[in-house]
Structure formats: C-alpha cells, structure tokens
Design an enzyme around this catalytic site. Structure first.
Site, mmCIF file in Angstrom:
data_model
loop_
_atom_site.group_PDB
_atom_site.id
_atom_site.type_symbol
_atom_site.label_atom_id
_atom_site.label_comp_id
_atom_site.label_asym_id
_atom_site.label_seq_id
_atom_site.Cartn_x
_atom_site.Cartn_y
_atom_site.Cartn_z
ATOM 1 N N LYS A 52 19.232 67.724 85.125
ATOM 2 C CA LYS A 52 17.905 68.068 84.603
ATOM 3 C C LYS A 52 18.095 68.940 83.365
ATOM 4 C CE LYS A 52 14.846 67.786 88.610
ATOM 5 N NZ LYS A 52 13.897 68.508 89.457
ATOM 6 N N ARG A 101 2.356 69.524 98.577
ATOM 7 C CA ARG A 101 1.084 69.693 97.878
ATOM 8 C C ARG A 101 0.164 68.516 98.196
ATOM 9 N NH1 ARG A 101 4.380 70.970 92.580
ATOM 10 N NH2 ARG A 101 5.658 69.561 93.757
ATOM 11 N N SER A 139 5.756 73.810 88.333
ATOM 12 C CA SER A 139 6.463 74.478 87.236
ATOM 13 C C SER A 139 6.224 73.730 85.923
ATOM 14 C CB SER A 139 7.972 74.536 87.529
ATOM 15 O OG SER A 139 8.215 75.254 88.705
HETATM 16 P P1 ADP Z 1 12.161 70.360 93.180
HETATM 17 O O1 ADP Z 1 12.728 70.080 91.812
HETATM 18 O O2 ADP Z 1 13.163 70.400 94.280
HETATM 19 O O3 ADP Z 1 10.901 69.597 93.529
HETATM 20 P P2 ADP Z 1 10.462 72.612 92.722
HETATM 21 O O4 ADP Z 1 10.884 73.936 92.197
HETATM 22 O O5 ADP Z 1 9.553 71.806 91.868
HETATM 23 O O6 ADP Z 1 11.782 71.893 93.059
HETATM 24 O O7 ADP Z 1 9.814 72.786 94.156
HETATM 25 C C1 ADP Z 1 10.514 73.316 95.238
HETATM 26 C C2 ADP Z 1 9.666 73.143 96.491
HETATM 27 O O8 ADP Z 1 8.454 73.864 96.345
HETATM 28 C C3 ADP Z 1 9.263 71.720 96.800
HETATM 29 O O9 ADP Z 1 9.252 71.553 98.202
HETATM 30 C C4 ADP Z 1 7.874 71.615 96.240
HETATM 31 O O10 ADP Z 1 7.109 70.623 96.892
HETATM 32 C C5 ADP Z 1 7.360 73.009 96.569
HETATM 33 N N1 ADP Z 1 6.265 73.407 95.690
HETATM 34 C C6 ADP Z 1 6.233 73.387 94.344
HETATM 35 N N2 ADP Z 1 5.054 73.814 93.883
HETATM 36 C C7 ADP Z 1 4.299 74.109 94.965
HETATM 37 C C8 ADP Z 1 2.948 74.567 95.169
HETATM 38 N N3 ADP Z 1 2.148 74.764 94.147
HETATM 39 N N4 ADP Z 1 2.531 74.756 96.440
HETATM 40 C C9 ADP Z 1 3.367 74.510 97.459
HETATM 41 N N5 ADP Z 1 4.611 74.047 97.360
HETATM 42 C C10 ADP Z 1 5.081 73.858 96.135
#
Ligand code: ADP
Length: 174
Positions: A52, A101, A139
């Site tokens: 990434k 989500r 993010s």
């Molecule tokens: P990845 O690249 O592994 O998806 P992220 O940092 O995007 O990593 O997310 C890590 C975890 O947090 C995942 O399980 C994702 O679904 C969860 N997550 C991300 N944003 C939210 C949110 N707004 N509410 C709840 N869970 C979230």
C-alpha cells in the site's frame, strides 16, 4: 464437533485489533474503547504493508495511536509485517477484533476470518459493529477531506487533525 454445557475455563484474554490505521479515526477509537472494555488486553497492531502507499509511516501511525489511546492502560500499540496468525502466536493472543461498518465490509471480513480460522483453528474473530455516527467514516475519507483543507475535527482526535495539517502543508510547499 461435540457441544457440551461445561463452562469454558476463563483465561486472560489478549485480543489483537489489526489494521492500517492510516491514520486512526474516531471510528477506530470507538472500537478500541469498546474492545478494551471487553478484553483483558488489547493490542492495536499496525500492518506494515509495503504494497500500500500510506500517507503516514508505520512509526507515525503508531505514535498517533499511542497519543490517542494514552488514557487506556490495557491497550498496547505495536506493528507487524508477518502473517497475522504468526504474529498472534508470538503474542500468545487468540482473538482478533475487527470493526464492521456496512454490508460492504462484510464479504471481505468473512473471507479474512474464515481464512485465519482455516490457518489456525484456535483463533476467533470478533466483529464489533460501528457506532452509527461513525458508520460512514474511513481513513481514506478523512485524508480526502484534509487534502482539500476541509474540517476533520469531528472525525479524528486532535493529534491526528494536527498531523494531517502538517502533512498536507508539507506536500503543498514541496
Ligand atoms: P484495513 O486496511 O485492515 O481495512 P483499516 O485501518 O481501514 O484497516 O481498518 C481497521 C479495522 O477497523 C477494520 O476492521 C475496519 O473495518 C475497522 N474500521 C475502520 N473504520 C471504522 C469505523 N468508522 N467504524 C468501525 N470500524 C471501523
């Protein structure tokens, strides 16, 4: 598989919450707070994924997480680059926490959880549903808003808001 009514022996629960956290948002923090309440110890593990193209380095992401979780004594911040189940064995952890989500998260998460279970039967994945006010938050969305100088104060902790300003300020002056 035999199902018994015998209560399972209570053991010290170490859960791992893996993810990119590039950067940590209030949605992640909501999951971290709730999971820290349920498990004895929660390790938030930043994936060091070279494929990434992250905005923040692994060290920066860990530092932001450390600041944002400073009030939670049973939360540890770490990183890993190995296969998740190998990392979990090293940490003697058996539980994975992931946030859900929308339905769109489900297919990928089911595939990951099933794969990890196949690789190691002893590992369970726990899904925590996002609080409704964070169900749209990611993010990527935060970075998109910050890149164009939009307000992100309600979406991320202050330390991340500051770091985003610095990052995109630096980019513009390059
Ligand atoms: P990845 O690249 O592994 O998806 P992220 O940092 O995007 O990593 O997310 C890590 C975890 O947090 C995942 O399980 C994702 O679904 C969860 N997550 C991300 N944003 C939210 C949110 N707004 N509410 C709840 N869970 C979230």
């Amino acid at each position: 598989m035999e199902i018994t009514n015998k209560p399972a022996e209570r053991r010290y629960t170490i859960a791992v919450y893996p993810g990119s956290f590039d950067p940590v948002t209030n949605g992640h923090l909501d999951i971290i707070h709730r999971a820290a309440h349920v498990f004895d110890k929660l390790i938030v593990a930043v994936l060091n994924n070279t494929s990434k193209n992250p905005l923040f380095s692994v060290e920066e992401r860990m530092e932001l997480l450390r600041h944002a979780t400073a009030d939670l004594p049973n939360v540890e911040i770490d990183s890993f680059r190995d296969l998740l189940i190998n990392y979990m064995k090293q940490k003697d952890a058996h539980l994975i926490v992931r946030g859900l989500r929308a339905v769109s998260d489900f297919e990928y998460e089911l595939q990951m959880a099933s794969t990890n279970r196949k690789l190691c039967e002893d590992i369970e994945t726990f899904f925590m549903t996002s609080s409704p006010q964070f169900s749209y938050l990611s993010s990527s969305i935060v970075k998109e808003i910050a890149r164009f100088q939009g307000p992100v104060g309600d979406l991320v902790p202050p330390v991340v808001e500051q770091a985003l300003h610095e990052k995109y300020g630096e980019e513009r002056s390059e």
